[in-house]
Scaffold this motif. Structure first.
Motif: not given
Length: 277
Positions: A28-41, A23-25, A89-95
């Motif tokens: 190149t944009m998000i650090e491996p350590t950055e975390q995220g909290h997402f909801v599917m709605n 996932d090139l986006t 992992s924000a990277r993983s969720v967005l990928t």
């Protein structure tokens, strides 16, 4: 109704198709350590289908993700309902996001469309069933979505039952001969259905002792006559050109089943999103 082992293999294919080499986006944009909290709605009212498989998409891509499912397949939810939360992992969720959403939107769309057809024949004896006109590679899951919407499944695959159609009859010479050939080799627990497009063929199929008679593209008067001829001695299915605006009169002829590809081939995807909490 789907197999966990088979879906695991499908998830690998889906993720590989969407990701490619990486996932090139996010790389190149998000650090491996950055975390995220997402909801599917749900962004519209819908019937849920495929929620557990969508959860597995995230978990298979990254087992460290914390995924919580808040609804069940077959559940009708309103606009704004949170279907799932994903943390890690924000990277993983967005990928993995698009693969999970594509699946949910497609399957829930089929469940929605199926429910519309089921509602249209409510109060009659007819039951809605699907067909083999499904997306290659997704049949098992699309048929599961039909069940979520209140429909029933026809044959799951060619080895799931015998369907004698017009070309089979042409090769064999008659319905009676085609059925006789089938009966010599048919597994004892397998059903035999014959497609008829004329009332005289219905009489011939009934005399041959088939399990189901399909009325293919018949007029309403011919369907009603065929149901009267059969008189409950075997099951009767109506098929061919079934649409939402025509299904009620067909059901009122007294058929047992109505099959249509519209609930799988033509079902519009529903709107489901993934947003940061």
């Amino acid at each position: 109704m789907y197999d966990r082992y088979a879906t695991e293999k499908l998830i690998d294919l889906w993720l590989t198709e969407d990701i490619g080499a990486c996932d090139l986006t996010v790389q190149t944009m998000i650090e491996p350590t950055e975390q995220g909290h997402f909801v599917m709605n749900a962004r519209e009212s819908l019937i849920v289908a495929g929620i557990d498989i969508a959860a597995r998409v995230f978990q298979k891509y990254d087992p460290t993700l914390a995924v919580e499912v808040h609804v069940a397949d077959g559940e009708r939810v309103g606009k704004g309902k949170v279907l799932m939360t994903v943390k890690g992992s924000a990277r993983s969720v967005l990928t993995a996001e698009r693969t999970a959403l594509n699946l949910m939107q497609r399957l829930s769309g089929i469940a929605n469309e199926t429910a519309r057809y089921v509602q249209a024949i409510e109060g009659t004896r007819a039951q809605l069933i699907d067909s083999r006109k499904t997306t290659p590679g997704l049949r098992m899951l699309e048929k599961h979505a039909v069940l979520c919407g209140g429909g029933l499944n026809h044959r799951l695959a060619l080895d799931n039952g015998v369907m004698v159609k017009d070309n089979h009859i042409a090769v064999c010479g008659s319905i009676a001969e085609a059925v006789a050939r089938v009966r010599r080799k048919l597994p004892v627990l397998t059903k035999l259905e014959v497609e008829c497009d004329r009332v005289d063929q219905v009489r011939e199929a009934l005399a041959a002792g088939v399990d189901v008679i399909m009325l293919d593209n018949m007029s309403l008067p011919d369907m009603a006559e065929s149901v009267a001829i059969v008189a409950g001695r075997t099951k009767v299915e109506a098929s061919g050109g079934i649409r939402l605006e025509t299904i009620r009169p067909i059901a009122e002829t007294g058929v047992d089943y109505i099959s249509t590809s519209k609930i799988t081939q033509s079902a519009p995807a529903v709107d489901i999103g993934l947003d940061e909490a």
